[in-house]
Motif scaffolding. Structure first.
Motif, PDB file in Angstrom:
ATOM      1  N   ALA A   1       0.826  -1.203   0.000  1.00  0.00           N
ATOM      2  CA  ALA A   1       0.000   0.000   0.000  1.00  0.00           C
ATOM      3  C   ALA A   1       0.865   1.259   0.000  1.00  0.00           C
ATOM      4  O   ALA A   1       1.929   1.302   0.611  1.00  0.00           O
ATOM      5  N   ASP A   2       0.399   2.270  -0.710  1.00  0.00           N
ATOM      6  CA  ASP A   2       1.069   3.561  -0.755  1.00  0.00           C
ATOM      7  C   ASP A   2       0.754   4.309   0.542  1.00  0.00           C
ATOM      8  O   ASP A   2      -0.413   4.554   0.861  1.00  0.00           O
ATOM      9  N   THR A   3       1.780   4.679   1.301  1.00  0.00           N
ATOM     10  CA  THR A   3       1.584   5.294   2.618  1.00  0.00           C
ATOM     11  C   THR A   3       0.789   6.590   2.536  1.00  0.00           C
ATOM     12  O   THR A   3      -0.145   6.825   3.324  1.00  0.00           O
ATOM     13  N   LEU A   4       1.124   7.445   1.573  1.00  0.00           N
ATOM     14  CA  LEU A   4       0.445   8.727   1.450  1.00  0.00           C
ATOM     15  C   LEU A   4      -1.029   8.533   1.078  1.00  0.00           C
ATOM     16  O   LEU A   4      -1.907   9.221   1.613  1.00  0.00           O
ATOM     17  N   VAL A   5      -1.281   7.599   0.186  1.00  0.00           N
ATOM     18  CA  VAL A   5      -2.663   7.301  -0.202  1.00  0.00           C
ATOM     19  C   VAL A   5      -3.432   6.728   0.991  1.00  0.00           C
ATOM     20  O   VAL A   5      -4.602   7.052   1.214  1.00  0.00           O
ATOM     21  N   GLN A   6      -2.754   5.880   1.761  1.00  0.00           N
ATOM     22  CA  GLN A   6      -3.394   5.288   2.942  1.00  0.00           C
ATOM     23  C   GLN A   6      -3.787   6.386   3.945  1.00  0.00           C
ATOM     24  O   GLN A   6      -4.884   6.353   4.515  1.00  0.00           O
ATOM     25  N   ILE A   7      -2.901   7.356   4.125  1.00  0.00           N
ATOM     26  CA  ILE A   7      -3.210   8.482   5.020  1.00  0.00           C
ATOM     27  C   ILE A   7      -4.385   9.284   4.480  1.00  0.00           C
ATOM     28  O   ILE A   7      -5.271   9.718   5.239  1.00  0.00           O
ATOM     29  N   ALA A   8      -4.416   9.466   3.157  1.00  0.00           N
ATOM     30  CA  ALA A   8      -5.528  10.191   2.533  1.00  0.00           C
ATOM     31  C   ALA A   8      -6.856   9.497   2.816  1.00  0.00           C
ATOM     32  O   ALA A   8      -7.869  10.150   3.101  1.00  0.00           O
ATOM     33  N   VAL A   9      -6.862   8.180   2.752  1.00  0.00           N
ATOM     34  CA  VAL A   9      -8.079   7.416   3.040  1.00  0.00           C
ATOM     35  C   VAL A   9      -8.501   7.616   4.490  1.00  0.00           C
ATOM     36  O   VAL A   9      -9.687   7.824   4.789  1.00  0.00           O
ATOM     37  N   TYR A  10      -7.539   7.581   5.404  1.00  0.00           N
ATOM     38  CA  TYR A  10      -7.856   7.788   6.816  1.00  0.00           C
ATOM     39  C   TYR A  10      -8.442   9.178   7.055  1.00  0.00           C
ATOM     40  O   TYR A  10      -9.414   9.336   7.809  1.00  0.00           O
ATOM     41  N   VAL A  11      -7.843  10.189   6.418  1.00  0.00           N
ATOM     42  CA  VAL A  11      -8.342  11.557   6.578  1.00  0.00           C
ATOM     43  C   VAL A  11      -9.773  11.659   6.070  1.00  0.00           C
ATOM     44  O   VAL A  11     -10.643  12.275   6.713  1.00  0.00           O
ATOM     45  N   PHE A  12     -10.042  11.045   4.919  1.00  0.00           N
ATOM     46  CA  PHE A  12     -11.382  11.060   4.331  1.00  0.00           C
ATOM     47  C   PHE A  12     -12.393  10.404   5.270  1.00  0.00           C
ATOM     48  O   PHE A  12     -13.491  10.935   5.495  1.00  0.00           O
ATOM     49  N   LEU A  13     -12.023   9.256   5.852  1.00  0.00           N
ATOM     50  CA  LEU A  13     -12.936   8.535   6.736  1.00  0.00           C
ATOM     51  C   LEU A  13     -13.089   9.233   8.091  1.00  0.00           C
ATOM     52  O   LEU A  13     -14.174   9.192   8.688  1.00  0.00           O
ATOM     53  N   ILE A  14     -12.021   9.869   8.570  1.00  0.00           N
ATOM     54  CA  ILE A  14     -12.119  10.627   9.819  1.00  0.00           C
ATOM     55  C   ILE A  14     -13.151  11.734   9.679  1.00  0.00           C
ATOM     56  O   ILE A  14     -13.955  11.994  10.585  1.00  0.00           O
ATOM     57  N   ASN A  15     -13.155  12.388   8.522  1.00  0.00           N
ATOM     58  CA  ASN A  15     -14.121  13.450   8.282  1.00  0.00           C
ATOM     59  C   ASN A  15     -15.552  12.919   8.364  1.00  0.00           C
ATOM     60  O   ASN A  15     -16.440  13.577   8.914  1.00  0.00           O
ATOM     61  N   ALA A  16     -15.778  11.715   7.808  1.00  0.00           N
ATOM     62  CA  ALA A  16     -17.114  11.127   7.855  1.00  0.00           C
ATOM     63  C   ALA A  16     -17.478  10.666   9.266  1.00  0.00           C
ATOM     64  O   ALA A  16     -18.605  10.858   9.723  1.00  0.00           O
ATOM     65  N   LEU A  17     -16.519  10.068   9.975  1.00  0.00           N
ATOM     66  CA  LEU A  17     -16.780   9.548  11.319  1.00  0.00           C
ATOM     67  C   LEU A  17     -16.985  10.665  12.347  1.00  0.00           C
ATOM     68  O   LEU A  17     -17.786  10.527  13.278  1.00  0.00           O
ATOM     69  N   CYS A  18     -16.262  11.762  12.176  1.00  0.00           N
ATOM     70  CA  CYS A  18     -16.220  12.814  13.208  1.00  0.00           C
ATOM     71  C   CYS A  18     -16.943  14.081  12.816  1.00  0.00           C
ATOM     72  O   CYS A  18     -16.692  15.149  13.388  1.00  0.00           O
ATOM     73  N   LYS A  19     -17.833  14.001  11.850  1.00  0.00           N
ATOM     74  CA  LYS A  19     -18.512  15.194  11.344  1.00  0.00           C
ATOM     75  C   LYS A  19     -19.198  15.979  12.458  1.00  0.00           C
ATOM     76  O   LYS A  19     -19.206  17.213  12.452  1.00  0.00           O
ATOM     77  N   TYR A  20     -19.763  15.283  13.438  1.00  0.00           N
ATOM     78  CA  TYR A  20     -20.500  15.958  14.510  1.00  0.00           C
ATOM     79  C   TYR A  20     -19.600  16.460  15.635  1.00  0.00           C
ATOM     80  O   TYR A  20     -20.049  17.213  16.488  1.00  0.00           O
ATOM     81  N   PHE A  21     -18.345  16.028  15.630  1.00  0.00           N
ATOM     82  CA  PHE A  21     -17.462  16.359  16.739  1.00  0.00           C
ATOM     83  C   PHE A  21     -16.398  17.396  16.382  1.00  0.00           C
ATOM     84  O   PHE A  21     -15.644  17.824  17.250  1.00  0.00           O
ATOM     85  N   LEU A  22     -16.321  17.767  15.116  1.00  0.00           N
ATOM     86  CA  LEU A  22     -15.301  18.703  14.659  1.00  0.00           C
ATOM     87  C   LEU A  22     -15.933  20.041  14.286  1.00  0.00           C
ATOM     88  O   LEU A  22     -17.114  20.092  13.916  1.00  0.00           O
ATOM     89  N   PRO A  23     -15.178  21.134  14.351  1.00  0.00           N
ATOM     90  CA  PRO A  23     -15.693  22.430  13.884  1.00  0.00           C
ATOM     91  C   PRO A  23     -16.085  22.349  12.407  1.00  0.00           C
ATOM     92  O   PRO A  23     -15.462  21.609  11.632  1.00  0.00           O
ATOM     93  N   ASN A  24     -17.110  23.084  12.020  1.00  0.00           N
ATOM     94  CA  ASN A  24     -17.583  23.045  10.632  1.00  0.00           C
ATOM     95  C   ASN A  24     -16.485  23.379   9.632  1.00  0.00           C
ATOM     96  O   ASN A  24     -16.420  22.804   8.546  1.00  0.00           O
ATOM     97  N   SER A  25     -15.626  24.335  10.006  1.00  0.00           N
ATOM     98  CA  SER A  25     -14.536  24.718   9.098  1.00  0.00           C
ATOM     99  C   SER A  25     -13.607  23.541   8.831  1.00  0.00           C
ATOM    100  O   SER A  25     -13.142  23.346   7.698  1.00  0.00           O
ATOM    101  N   LEU A  26     -13.341  22.731   9.859  1.00  0.00           N
ATOM    102  CA  LEU A  26     -12.436  21.605   9.699  1.00  0.00           C
ATOM    103  C   LEU A  26     -13.064  20.499   8.856  1.00  0.00           C
ATOM    104  O   LEU A  26     -12.376  19.846   8.060  1.00  0.00           O
ATOM    105  N   THR A  27     -14.367  20.281   8.990  1.00  0.00           N
ATOM    106  CA  THR A  27     -15.031  19.252   8.181  1.00  0.00           C
ATOM    107  C   THR A  27     -15.069  19.634   6.700  1.00  0.00           C
ATOM    108  O   THR A  27     -15.281  18.774   5.847  1.00  0.00           O
ATOM    109  N   LYS A  28     -14.880  20.918   6.410  1.00  0.00           N
ATOM    110  CA  LYS A  28     -14.783  21.352   5.008  1.00  0.00           C
ATOM    111  C   LYS A  28     -13.354  21.223   4.485  1.00  0.00           C
ATOM    112  O   LYS A  28     -13.135  20.970   3.299  1.00  0.00           O
TER     113      LYS A  28
END
Length: 423
Positions: free
Chosen positions: A11-38
């Motif tokens: 697996a490509d490390t940078l791509v793997q991190i990108a996937v985690y960032v994408f999923l964190i945004n979906a998982l934590c949408k209610y817990f993060l500031p609106n600006s950060l979810t954008k």
């Protein structure tokens, strides 16, 4: 939970991190500031784009074409919508997730790490729902760390007094959704090839995830999400058995046994009786959605071809449509509705067909990830009949991530076949 060795490269490390960032945004949408979810999904796109040789030339695949057409129809609907800014927000979120999926569709992603990540995230979210009946004050103190409104806290307290739980969320829908995702994660581990993985604990963890997720959904008393998760699990089970060339009678018998076993486990629980009461004893099983649907049909006839404009339901009805099919028909007309249905249908049948191809070529290692994609898709399709998953970013992102899984699996499957033929 060790994963299976995949046939393709590391697996490509940078791509793997990108996937985690994408999923964190979906998982934590209610817990993060609106600006950060954008910002987070844009950051994920940029990370994925770094690993693309020609970032301005997107490799559009067959499955992307109907999605791209719908994206343009959705954007066009914003131009005459009374809620233009809101509609543009939905279109932008959709476009970002769509581009992200295209960028990483031909990359090496470690699916086992992705599923472990989802298992961890959804288990943490489900844990707060499970402990809320026993320690409501603890959950309340943690939830007050987030910037919810006074009305949201009032609803949370009212639901808790009624025996309906939300965990850390201000609403029951996201709480039930992430428990539903945990069910899909559990099914993924149950569908894995344990002889190859050499890990007997995977089945144990899979069972735990399924039952914890199901119990969490029951605690939220969300009927539409429970039905969606149940049908999605059933469909993936049928496709899994079919991909493994099981006879129809065995498939049916196994499905009956599984449903019966689940019912035996849950039937005597108080939480199950509360959920059943909502189906049986409720004076209005539609919870007054028929009023919303009646208003939608009136608006449909006012502009049947192009609709009233993307996101106009919130302005014209004062509430979400609680049915994505009727909402799209109202907002984007017959044209948008046909394109939308083609997107959902094409993705579903492509996923099933690819899973069966994997079984035919004995490429069984790739089936579990595909079945997780199928689970999310079917859940989206069913819940869309009574909810607003197209307009909830955290659900929409999971759906588009499921489409990425199909594209990525197909790409590597074809690549492996070509390499095999070359040899």
């Amino acid at each position: 939970m060790r994963g299976e060795k995949r046939y393709y490269g590391k697996a490509d490390t940078l791509v793997q991190i990108a996937v985690y960032v994408f999923l964190i945004n979906a998982l934590c949408k209610y817990f993060l500031p609106n600006s950060l979810t954008k910002i987070l999904p844009i950051f994920a796109v940029l990370l994925a784009g770094v690993r693309t040789a020609s970032p301005f030339v997107l490799p559009i695949k067959k499955i992307d074409k109907p999605i791209l057409v719908f994206l343009f129809v959705w954007f066009f609907g914003c131009l005459y919508s009374p809620a233009m800014s809101k509609g543009m927000g939905y279109v932008f979120s959709f476009a970002i997730a769509f581009i992200f999926g295209i960028y990483i569709s031909q990359k090496n992603v470690d699916e086992n790490k992705v599923m472990k990540f989802l298992a961890l995230g959804c288990t943490i979210l489900a844990a707060f729902i499970l402990i809320q009946p026993m320690a409501p004050e603890l959950v309340s103190r943690v939830s007050h760390l987030f910037s919810y409104s006074a009305n949201e806290y009032a609803y949370m307290n009212a639901w808790t007094r009624n025996g309906w739980y939300t965990g850390l969320f201000p609403d029951r829908a996201p709480a039930a959704f992430f428990c539903s995702v945990l069910i899909g994660v559990g099914l993924y581990y149950l569908y894995c090839n344990y002889k190859t993985a050499g890990n007997k604990f995977q089945r144990f963890f899979g069972i735990i995830f399924v039952f914890v997720g199901a119990y969490g959904v029951l605690l939220t008393v969300k009927r539409g999400l429970l039905i969606g998760a149940g049908i999605a699990a059933f469909v993936t089970f049928i496709v899994y058995k079919k991909a493994n060339k099981a006879p129809i009678w065995r498939i049916c018998l196994a499905a009956i046994v599984v449903v019966f076993a689940i019912w035996i486990v849950f039937s005597n629980m108080e939480v199950t009786q509360v959920m059943v009461a909502r189906f049986v004893d409720n004076d209005n099983p539609l919870t007054y959605r028929e009023v919303i649907y009646g208003n939608i049909f009136e608006k449909i006839w006012s502009s049947p071809l192009i609709g009233t404009g993307t996101a106009s339901a919130f302005s014209l009805l004062g509430i979400g449509g609680h049915n994505i099919y009727l909402t799209v028909l109202m907002e984007n007309g017959i044209l948008g509705f046909v394109v939308f249905i083609s997107v959902l249908g094409y993705a579903f049948f492509s996923t099933v067909q690819l899973a069966l191809r994997f079984g035919s070529y004995e490429y069984h290692q790739g089936i579990p990830f595909l079945l997780f994609s199928l689970y999310i898709q079917v859940f989206f399709l069913v819940y869309g009949m009574s909810g607003n998953p197209l307009y909830d970013n955290y659900i929409l992102y999971f759906y588009l991530f499921a489409i990425f899984i199909v594209k990525n699996s197909e790409y590597h499957f074809e690549k492996i076949n070509l390499q095999g033929k070359a040899k």
